[in-house]
Scaffold this motif. Structure first.
Motif, short mmCIF file in Angstrom:
data_model
loop_
_atom_site.label_atom_id
_atom_site.label_comp_id
_atom_site.label_asym_id
_atom_site.label_seq_id
_atom_site.Cartn_x
_atom_site.Cartn_y
_atom_site.Cartn_z
N PHE A 637 0.83 -1.16 0.00
CA PHE A 637 0.14 0.05 0.02
C PHE A 637 0.94 1.22 -0.08
CE2 PHE A 637 -2.00 3.30 2.75
CZ PHE A 637 -3.13 3.89 2.06
N GLU A 638 0.62 2.19 -1.06
CA GLU A 638 1.41 3.49 -1.06
C GLU A 638 0.40 4.42 -0.87
OE1 GLU A 638 4.50 3.72 -1.07
OE2 GLU A 638 5.38 1.81 -1.64
N PRO A 639 0.52 5.28 0.13
CA PRO A 639 -0.45 6.27 0.39
C PRO A 639 -0.27 7.39 -0.85
CG PRO A 639 0.71 5.96 2.37
CD PRO A 639 1.33 5.07 1.45
N ARG A 640 -1.38 8.24 -1.02
CA ARG A 640 -0.87 9.12 -2.14
C ARG A 640 -0.39 10.29 -1.66
NH1 ARG A 640 -6.22 10.17 -5.67
NH2 ARG A 640 -4.48 10.32 -7.27
N SER A 641 0.41 10.88 -2.59
CA SER A 641 1.34 11.99 -2.17
C SER A 641 0.37 13.19 -1.90
CB SER A 641 2.39 12.44 -3.14
OG SER A 641 1.82 12.73 -4.38
N LEU A 642 1.00 14.17 -1.46
CA LEU A 642 0.22 15.70 -0.98
C LEU A 642 0.15 16.16 -2.34
CD1 LEU A 642 -0.67 17.54 0.80
CD2 LEU A 642 1.63 18.59 1.09
N PHE A 643 1.23 15.86 -3.46
CA PHE A 643 0.93 16.61 -4.51
C PHE A 643 -0.47 16.16 -5.38
CE2 PHE A 643 1.25 16.65 -9.34
CZ PHE A 643 1.60 17.92 -9.57
N GLU A 644 -0.42 14.87 -5.40
CA GLU A 644 -1.73 13.95 -5.94
C GLU A 644 -2.92 14.64 -5.46
OE1 GLU A 644 -0.12 9.94 -7.64
OE2 GLU A 644 -0.24 10.08 -5.28
N LEU A 645 -3.03 14.62 -4.00
CA LEU A 645 -4.15 15.11 -3.53
C LEU A 645 -4.61 16.68 -3.71
CD1 LEU A 645 -3.54 13.65 0.14
CD2 LEU A 645 -5.09 12.66 -1.24
N CYS A 646 -3.57 17.45 -3.88
CA CYS A 646 -3.79 18.92 -4.13
C CYS A 646 -4.26 18.86 -5.68
CB CYS A 646 -2.69 19.68 -4.10
SG CYS A 646 -2.03 19.98 -2.16
N ALA A 647 -3.64 18.24 -6.50
CA ALA A 647 -4.06 18.13 -7.77
C ALA A 647 -5.40 17.52 -8.19
CB ALA A 647 -2.96 17.18 -8.50
N GLU A 648 -5.71 16.43 -7.53
CA GLU A 648 -6.96 16.06 -7.40
C GLU A 648 -8.06 16.88 -7.06
OE1 GLU A 648 -8.51 13.36 -8.51
OE2 GLU A 648 -7.05 11.65 -8.44
N ALA A 649 -7.96 17.70 -6.21
CA ALA A 649 -8.77 18.74 -5.51
C ALA A 649 -8.88 19.73 -6.61
CB ALA A 649 -8.27 19.73 -4.28
N ALA A 650 -7.84 20.28 -7.33
CA ALA A 650 -7.82 21.12 -8.14
C ALA A 650 -8.65 20.91 -9.47
CB ALA A 650 -6.37 21.75 -8.50
N LEU A 651 -8.68 19.47 -9.92
CA LEU A 651 -9.16 19.14 -11.16
C LEU A 651 -10.60 19.06 -10.55
CD1 LEU A 651 -6.72 16.33 -12.27
CD2 LEU A 651 -7.13 18.52 -13.37
N ASP A 652 -11.11 18.58 -9.74
CA ASP A 652 -12.50 18.17 -8.81
C ASP A 652 -13.27 19.88 -8.78
OD1 ASP A 652 -12.11 15.62 -8.54
OD2 ASP A 652 -11.56 15.68 -6.49
N ALA A 653 -12.36 20.76 -8.94
CA ALA A 653 -13.00 22.08 -8.83
C ALA A 653 -13.62 22.55 -10.08
CB ALA A 653 -11.82 23.23 -8.28
N GLY A 654 -12.78 21.84 -11.17
CA GLY A 654 -13.38 22.20 -12.44
C GLY A 654 -12.88 23.50 -12.98
N ASP A 655 -12.03 24.35 -12.42
CA ASP A 655 -11.48 25.54 -12.79
C ASP A 655 -10.25 25.36 -13.70
OD1 ASP A 655 -10.77 28.12 -13.10
OD2 ASP A 655 -10.34 28.72 -10.88
N ASP A 656 -10.72 24.90 -15.04
CA ASP A 656 -9.58 24.58 -15.84
C ASP A 656 -8.77 25.81 -16.09
OD1 ASP A 656 -10.65 22.19 -16.45
OD2 ASP A 656 -11.84 22.72 -18.21
N ALA A 657 -9.26 27.23 -16.07
CA ALA A 657 -8.48 28.41 -16.16
C ALA A 657 -7.28 28.41 -15.24
CB ALA A 657 -9.20 29.62 -16.14
N ALA A 658 -7.77 27.98 -13.90
CA ALA A 658 -6.61 28.08 -12.84
C ALA A 658 -5.48 27.22 -13.16
CB ALA A 658 -7.33 27.74 -11.54
N VAL A 659 -5.78 25.83 -13.50
CA VAL A 659 -5.09 24.87 -14.12
C VAL A 659 -4.07 25.46 -15.14
CG1 VAL A 659 -4.39 22.55 -14.65
CG2 VAL A 659 -6.16 23.17 -13.05
#
Length: 690
Positions: A637-659
């Protein structure tokens, strides 16, 4: 509890005034160190984490008694006008505080263990219960209550000997467990009582895992007692008894099932589900047949489950099993295996010394035993043993192929598909003459399939057998013979010239389609595409055979995975699963039984990432496809990295312009966390079959 509110202040302001000592007596452990350790444990009870805003004492009400015990012990430790506390009592209180802090930190951070990505809190809570009881007793000893002299002698004043848990068991939670359950001076405990204590302490465990500890703990049939000294050694291996138990009983291997192994008409789970009955086993490999499955453990044991007709499970009967059971009878009794293969209604295994064993349906001689009888238990294929040891075996629908350690290939079973060009069924293994003098590197027959693909040194691809839907990698012509159902078949191995320039490193056959893996990580597919199993797009864009089934008659690159290196590919009945070198799993084709693992029964014409497996957070080691099911073998088991969690949150927000506003390389990394892009446009339809 009002006292909780001052823990941080006490810990910050505590100036470490030591308890007095008697002249000439050994200096006890530093009272400042002991007090800070107790306060640190109490402070952890007030901690939260990013998943739950409640303090630990609110989430786990049973820890309330622990806080009271530590406060009582601290009050006794710093009581005015008292003698110096016993050194052993101080040391023991310090050890208990540190053990409690470790268990509380495990609860706070939700650290995973080997049994699955889901956290189990039974071990730390058990430690905390034991710590609470021991600290309460220590508080009495330090405070001089009615039980004080007895408790003080139990933890400080008595000489330590070989039968004393205080002397032998260094790990504090393990020591507390033994003292609480069996007493400080019990040198051994009956195995049944010990096993019950483990379940009472840590909860119900996967089948067979507790029994795996008998030998390491010194319990035998003749002397069924767990030895305290053995327990101390066992616990020291992995930093504690429970950690050592987990490492022994489940060395980080789990199996997920998608769809239905036994081809149940109602289908199966459309999301990955742990095969609970395999927890605790060091699974080395997995395989699927038409309607059953098997796994091989690191110890060489074979477990099977699914439909039991014809004796294919090898348990001496035709009973269907929903859960894996070890194959123990027949010729495999006491034999360690190196590989196992599942056909449509039979199973084959190769032992570590190269012997071949088969069981299940014997029609057409597919078992290689010289007759067409069914076998309900494993039988040795004597025609090959011991002069011709094998490396691997592949089981199809009505024929079997085996590969010797010397690179010689054998085939037996229904004559049209064996590659011998025979006019009658082949009942025992026979060398494939087409490859005489050449080394066969790999050979594959699909689960329930009627065709075969072989990789011959250096990298030539040969195919033979059924070719109604182009699964051999080339189109039919009138010169090709037909079987009794009117389907074209190629009776002997034929080189696939169209892929001769590819550096092929792997070949895989499914029921009606075939895949090749190239040295550069690219995948190529051909054959039946009725449900989109080729991953090349809409089946209606492909030519159709006389039965109206869409197909692709020559190998085409799997464009949807371009840019990724495919480590392994598995071909099932009407679906395919690919494992890439970065640990991602993609599936395509029929989803009606949940076999794709996307949470629905929808077909997928292009490879789609199995996000639910990624979310499980485990290394993927192997994939296997059956008729309507998939097995996935996973490791750590490999926990998800902080970067992955933050990236998921950014993508879930649906703000393509911000990305898009991020630096180019960073935006690409963010989007790569979720690579499920819309499928490409359908490729140009291939030329119709001539």
């Amino acid at each position: 509890m009002a006292a909780f509110e001052g823990v941080d202040a006490q810990l910050a302001a505590f100036d470490g005034v030591d308890a007095p000592t008697r002249p000439g007596s050994p200096a006890p452990p530093d009272a400042r160190e002991v007090t800070r350790a107790c306060l640190a444990a109490l402070r952890l009870l007030e901690q939260t984490n990013d998943r739950d805003a409640r303090a630990l004492r609110e989430r786990y009400p049973s820890t309330g008694g622990l806080a009271a015990a530590f406060y009582d012990a601290l009050s006794a430790l710093h009581a005015p006008q008292r003698d110096a506390p016993p050194a052993k009592a101080m040391a023991y209180l310090l050890a208990c505080a540190r053990a409690a802090a470790g268990a509380l930190e495990d609860l706070r951070s939700k650290r995973s263990n080997y049994f699955g990505a889901e956290f189990r809190d039974t071990s730390p809570l058990a430690t905390l219960r034991n710590v609470e009881r021991q600290v309460s007793r220590l508080a009495g000893a330090l405070g001089g209550d009615d039980d004080g002299p007895r408790e003080e002698s139990a933890y400080a004043g008595r000489a330590l000997g070989d039968d004393d848990a205080e002397a032998l068991i260094r790990d504090v939670p393990t020591r507390l467990f033994w003292i609480e359950r069996f007493g400080r001076f019990a040198s051994e405990a009956p195995w049944p009582e010990f096993a019950r204590a483990v379940v009472d302490e840590f909860g119900a465990q996967p089948r067979g895992t507790v029994a795996a500890m008998k030998t390491p703990l010194g319990a035998t049939d003749r002397d069924p007692y767990v030895k305290m000294a053995k327990l101390a050694t066992f616990a020291a291996r992995a930093g504690g008894f429970y950690a050592a138990f987990v490492a022994l009983s489940d060395p980080a291997r789990v199996v997920y099932a998608l769809g239905t192994v036994d081809d149940d008409a109602q289908g199966g789970s459309a999301v990955p589900v742990l095969v609970d009955d395999l927890l605790g086993l060091a699974v080395a490999s997995v395989c699927c047949g038409g309607q059953h499955a098997a796994v091989l453990t690191a110890a060489g044991e074979v477990y099977t489950w699914g439909r039991g007709g014809f004796g294919r499970l090898g348990h001496g009967d035709a009973q269907t099993l929903k859960a894996p059971r070890r194959v123990e009878g027949g010729g495999l009794a006491g034999v360690a295996c190196a590989q196992v293969a599942c056909g449509f209604a039979y199973t084959a295994a190769v032992s570590r010394d190269g012997a071949l064993y088969t069981w299940g349906a014997g029609e057409n001689g597919r078992l290689g035993l010289g007759d067409v009888d069914d076998r309900h238990e494993p039988s040795l294929v004597e025609a090959l043993w011991p002069s011709k040891p094998l490396a691997r075996v592949n089981a199809g629908s009505v024929h079997t192929c085996a590969l010797g350690r010397d690179g010689v290939a054998y085939a037996f079973g229904k004559h049209e598909y064996t590659g011998h060009g025979a006019s009658s069924d082949v009942l025992t293994p026979r060398i494939l003459e087409a490859f005489r003098g050449r080394r066969v590197r790999e050979i594959s027959v699909g689960p329930g399939g009627y065709h075969t693909v072989a990789l011959v040194a250096p990298s030539d691809v040969y195919t033979w057998g059924h070719n109604r839907v182009g699964q051999l990698g080339y189109a039919n012509d009138d010169a090709e013979p037909r079987n009794g159902e009117g389907a074209h078949f190629v009776p002997r191995p034929r080189r696939v010239d169209a892929v001769s320039r590819l550096r092929v490193r792997g070949v895989v056959a499914g029921w009606g389609h075939t895949a090749l893996l190239a040295a550069d990580g690219a995948a190529y597919v051909c054959g039946r595409n009725f449900q989109g199993q080729l991953g090349l797009g809409d089946p209606e864009a492909f030519p159709h055979n006389e039965r109206g089934h869409p197909y692709q008659p020559d190998f085409r690159p799997l464009e949807a995975l371009r840019g990724r290196r495919v480590r392994q590919i598995a071909c099932g009945g009407e679906h395919s699963v690919a494992l890439t070198t970065d640990g991602e799993v993609f599936s395509c084709g029929a989803g009606n039984k949940g076999q794709l693992g996307h949470g629905s029964d929808r077909n997928e014409p292009f490879p789609r990432r199995v996000a639910l497996l990624k979310d499980a957070g485990r290394d993927v080691l192997e994939v296997a496809c059956g008729n309507n099911g998939t097995l996935v073998l996973c490791g750590y088991f490999e926990p998800r990295s902080l970067f992955e969690l933050c990236a998921e949150a950014a993508l879930d927000a649906g703000d393509d312009a911000a990305v898009d506003g991020l630096p180019t390389d960073l935006a690409a990394r963010v989007r790569a966390v979720r690579p499920d892009a819309p499928p490409p446009e359908d490729p140009e339809p291939p030329a119709a079959q001539p």
